[in-house]
Design a protein around this motif. Structure first.
Motif, mmCIF file in Angstrom:
data_model
loop_
_atom_site.group_PDB
_atom_site.id
_atom_site.type_symbol
_atom_site.label_atom_id
_atom_site.label_comp_id
_atom_site.label_asym_id
_atom_site.label_seq_id
_atom_site.Cartn_x
_atom_site.Cartn_y
_atom_site.Cartn_z
ATOM 1 N N SER A 49 0.831 -1.210 0.000
ATOM 2 C CA SER A 49 0.000 0.000 0.000
ATOM 3 C C SER A 49 0.866 1.261 0.000
ATOM 4 O O SER A 49 0.508 2.273 -0.605
ATOM 5 C CB SER A 49 -0.923 0.009 1.222
ATOM 6 N N LEU A 50 2.021 1.194 0.669
ATOM 7 C CA LEU A 50 2.913 2.351 0.722
ATOM 8 C C LEU A 50 3.594 2.589 -0.622
ATOM 9 O O LEU A 50 3.826 3.739 -1.020
ATOM 10 C CB LEU A 50 3.970 2.142 1.814
ATOM 11 N N VAL A 51 3.911 1.506 -1.317
ATOM 12 C CA VAL A 51 4.496 1.640 -2.658
ATOM 13 C C VAL A 51 3.500 2.317 -3.593
ATOM 14 O O VAL A 51 3.842 3.248 -4.337
ATOM 15 C CB VAL A 51 4.898 0.257 -3.212
ATOM 16 N N ILE A 52 2.252 1.849 -3.550
ATOM 17 C CA ILE A 52 1.215 2.431 -4.406
ATOM 18 C C ILE A 52 0.982 3.888 -4.036
ATOM 19 O O ILE A 52 0.856 4.764 -4.909
ATOM 20 C CB ILE A 52 -0.088 1.621 -4.284
ATOM 21 N N ALA A 53 0.943 4.187 -2.733
ATOM 22 C CA ALA A 53 0.732 5.562 -2.283
ATOM 23 C C ALA A 53 1.867 6.470 -2.751
ATOM 24 O O ALA A 53 1.638 7.617 -3.153
ATOM 25 C CB ALA A 53 0.612 5.611 -0.768
ATOM 26 N N THR A 54 3.098 5.965 -2.711
ATOM 27 C CA THR A 54 4.246 6.752 -3.175
ATOM 28 C C THR A 54 4.132 7.062 -4.665
ATOM 29 O O THR A 54 4.395 8.185 -5.107
ATOM 30 C CB THR A 54 5.557 5.993 -2.907
ATOM 31 N N LEU A 118 8.964 3.280 3.888
ATOM 32 C CA LEU A 118 8.268 4.222 3.014
ATOM 33 C C LEU A 118 7.187 4.991 3.762
ATOM 34 O O LEU A 118 6.758 6.056 3.314
ATOM 35 C CB LEU A 118 7.634 3.479 1.830
ATOM 36 N N VAL A 119 6.744 4.453 4.905
ATOM 37 C CA VAL A 119 5.739 5.151 5.693
ATOM 38 C C VAL A 119 6.275 6.510 6.138
ATOM 39 O O VAL A 119 5.501 7.469 6.311
ATOM 40 C CB VAL A 119 5.307 4.302 6.919
ATOM 41 N N GLY A 120 7.588 6.600 6.327
ATOM 42 C CA GLY A 120 8.184 7.879 6.700
ATOM 43 C C GLY A 120 7.991 8.926 5.625
ATOM 44 O O GLY A 120 7.724 10.094 5.923
ATOM 45 N N PHE A 121 8.114 8.500 4.370
ATOM 46 C CA PHE A 121 7.912 9.440 3.261
ATOM 47 C C PHE A 121 6.441 9.760 3.068
ATOM 48 O O PHE A 121 6.049 10.927 3.001
ATOM 49 C CB PHE A 121 8.486 8.871 1.960
ATOM 50 N N THR A 122 5.610 8.733 2.978
ATOM 51 C CA THR A 122 4.206 8.963 2.619
ATOM 52 C C THR A 122 3.437 9.722 3.694
ATOM 53 O O THR A 122 2.775 10.730 3.404
ATOM 54 C CB THR A 122 3.492 7.629 2.328
ATOM 55 N N GLU A 123 3.513 9.265 4.939
ATOM 56 C CA GLU A 123 2.733 9.914 5.984
ATOM 57 C C GLU A 123 3.241 11.321 6.292
ATOM 58 O O GLU A 123 2.447 12.225 6.588
ATOM 59 C CB GLU A 123 2.718 9.054 7.251
ATOM 60 N N GLU A 124 4.554 11.519 6.227
ATOM 61 C CA GLU A 124 5.075 12.875 6.460
ATOM 62 C C GLU A 124 4.744 13.806 5.300
ATOM 63 O O GLU A 124 4.376 14.965 5.505
ATOM 64 C CB GLU A 124 6.591 12.823 6.678
#
Length: 265
Positions: A49-54, A118-124
């Protein structure tokens, strides 16, 4: 900026991100409580999900033309000492990693856990990036901190839908507000969102690695020291807000920078 920042745009991106991640994670059929069961479950249940969100966020922020204000403050906080809280949180995470039971961490799980960073990139990028920029067009900085940190925390309520028990989720929401405040302080004191992205990734990576095997005694420092760090952050955040002049006046940013709101005598 290609698109003039507005509060509603930030809220749409925030809600859209949350729903996208929830939809992908729900479709995998892997409950939140079982993400750490194997490398495959962690990758499919969370990392995918984080890859897709990125893939969605990068072109979206580029199209908006918001990368400069998303990643950088115009001016750093006048008071730098509150950075003590983020530094302590980073130290706690590093101590946790040293005390982890690495023998119980397979190479595949380690790879999946690194993908979780990747959660660090997406959520921030969403909460202390796009949402923060949007909120600065309408609210004073104290409200920017409070609203962005609150929405970041409430986003974790969605974990109930993914199978996490309600009591544990509520505790996670409370912790997320505190951690979000630490990350907001790091943005203000360094003048950049990038250190917050790195610390966010480090913290989550640490938590998932510690969930394997039997960690060493030093891992108890996380529980013992986490609350004092959050209390320090909630007290010291007032100093990074004080004197902040990051307000964005829509229509007055030809170069993509945040301009001071005009004042009349």
């Amino acid at each position: 900026m290609r698109v003039t920042p507005r509060v509603w745009i930030g809220l749409v991106v925030f809600v859209g991100y949350a729903l996208l991640v929830l939809a992908v994670q729900s479709s995998t059929g892997i409950p939140y409580t079982e993400w750490g069961a194997s490398a495959g479950d962690l990758f499919i249940g969370a990392v995918l999900s984080l890859v897709i969100a990125t893939i969605v966020l990068v072109p979206l922020i580029s199209w908006l033309g918001w990368w400069r204000p998303v990643l950088h403050e115009r001016e750093r906080s006048r008071h730098r000492w509150p950075i003590i809280a983020p530094i302590l949180l980073a130290v706690i995470a590093i101590v946790g990693l040293f005390s982890a039971d690495w023998g119980a961490v397979s190479g595949a799980f380690l790879f999946a856990a690194l993908g979780l960073c990747l959660v660090g990139f997406t959520e921030e990028a969403v909460t202390r990036g796009v949402l923060l920029v949007a909120l600065r067009t309408r609210f004073a900085e104290v409200w920017v901190w409070l609203i962005s940190s609150t929405l970041f925390a409430l986003m974790h309520l969605l974990n109930v839908v993914l199978g996490q028990p309600v009591p544990g989720t509520l505790a996670q929401v409370a912790a997320a507000f505190g951690t979000g405040t630490v990350l907001y302080i790091l943005r203000r004191t360094t003048g950049s969102l990038i250190p917050a992205m790195i610390l966010h990734a480090l913290w989550d990576f640490n938590l998932f690695v510690l969930g394997n095997g039997t960690p060493g005694p030093a891992a108890g420092l996380i529980q013992a020291l986490y609350l004092p760090v959050i209390v320090l952050a909630l007290i010291s955040v007032a100093w990074v807000i004080r004197g902040a002049d990051e307000r964005i006046t829509p229509g007055l940013q030809p170069d993509g920078l945040q301009h001071r709101e005009s004042r009349t005598a």
